[in-house]
Write an enzyme that holds these catalytic residues in place. Sequence first.
Site, PDB file in Angstrom:
ATOM      1  N   VAL A   1     -27.743 -19.578  -3.106  1.00 21.85           N
ATOM      2  CA  VAL A   1     -27.141 -18.776  -2.040  1.00 21.85           C
ATOM      3  C   VAL A   1     -26.582 -17.476  -2.607  1.00 21.85           C
ATOM      4  O   VAL A   1     -26.771 -16.389  -2.035  1.00 21.85           O
ATOM      5  CB  VAL A   1     -26.041 -19.570  -1.303  1.00 21.85           C
ATOM      6  CG1 VAL A   1     -25.363 -18.696  -0.248  1.00 21.85           C
ATOM      7  CG2 VAL A   1     -26.626 -20.814  -0.641  1.00 21.85           C
ATOM      8  N   CYS A   2     -25.898 -17.565  -3.734  1.00 28.04           N
ATOM      9  CA  CYS A   2     -25.296 -16.382  -4.354  1.00 28.04           C
ATOM     10  C   CYS A   2     -26.360 -15.348  -4.723  1.00 28.04           C
ATOM     11  O   CYS A   2     -26.138 -14.139  -4.598  1.00 28.04           O
ATOM     12  CB  CYS A   2     -24.515 -16.774  -5.605  1.00 28.04           C
ATOM     13  SG  CYS A   2     -23.175 -17.943  -5.305  1.00 28.04           S
ATOM     14  N   THR A   3     -27.511 -15.813  -5.174  1.00 25.82           N
ATOM     15  CA  THR A   3     -28.592 -14.898  -5.541  1.00 25.82           C
ATOM     16  C   THR A   3     -29.037 -14.085  -4.339  1.00 25.82           C
ATOM     17  O   THR A   3     -29.220 -12.862  -4.420  1.00 25.82           O
ATOM     18  CB  THR A   3     -29.773 -15.687  -6.130  1.00 25.82           C
ATOM     19  OG1 THR A   3     -29.328 -16.390  -7.299  1.00 25.82           O
ATOM     20  CG2 THR A   3     -30.935 -14.759  -6.493  1.00 25.82           C
TER      21      THR A   3
END
Length: 221
Positions: free
Chosen positions: A48-50
Site C-alpha cells: 500500500v505504501c508503495t
Amino acid sequence: MSQPAPLRLGSVAPNFQAKTTAGDIDFHEFIGNNWVILFSHPEDYTPVCTTELGAFAKLQPEFEKRGVKLIGLSANTIESHEGWIKDIDEVTGGKVTFPIIGDKERKVALAYDMIDHQDATNVDEKGIAFTIRSVFFIDPNKKIRTILSYPASTGRNAAEVLRIIDSLQTGDKYKITTPINWVPGDDVIVAPSVKNEEAKELFPNFRIVKPYLRFTPLPKA
C-alpha cells in the site's frame, strides 16, 4: 514524565530534528514560509505504501504550484528508504524527490501521535508498533490546520489531500467556506460571519438559498 498536550487543529506543529533522504533537517526551518504536508507510512517495501508514495510523487508538481512541500516518514532507516524509492519509481513511475524521514526510534511518530494502537500485525521484527497513515496539513505559521488518520490497511486518496489544501488556501484568501465535494471552480459558501451588506460588496453575484446558506462564485484565477 507528563504526556505532551494532544495535537489539535490550531496547535503549533512540534519542532524536531531528523535525518531524511535529503539530509538532516530542523522541521520548523524546513517549513519556512511554506505549507507542508507531513505524512507517515507504516513501513518501507510494503504494497500500500508503495502505491501511495508513487501517487504523491506524481502530484508533487501540483503541490509545489500551491507553495506546498511534501515530507514523508516511516520507522525505517534512510538506507532502507533510498533502496525502496527505486522500487517506487519502477512500479508506479513516480519519482520520489521529496524527503522521507528515517524515524526508526519513533521519536517523531510519538510526538505526532502516529503510532498504531489498533493493528497487532503492524509491528517490526521486535514487536514494536509501526505508524498508521497520518497526514498533517501545516500552514506557514506552523499551525496544524487539518489532521487525517487512516489505518494501515487503507490507502489514502492523494487527490483529496490536494483538494483539502485548495479548500484551506481558498478559505484563507476569501471570507468563505467550501461545501461537500467542492473542487476549485465550484461555487463556495459565504462565511456565516459575513453579513449580507458586506457580502454584496465582496461577492456581487452571491445568492441566498436560506438565511444561513449563501452561495457565490469566486473570481477566475
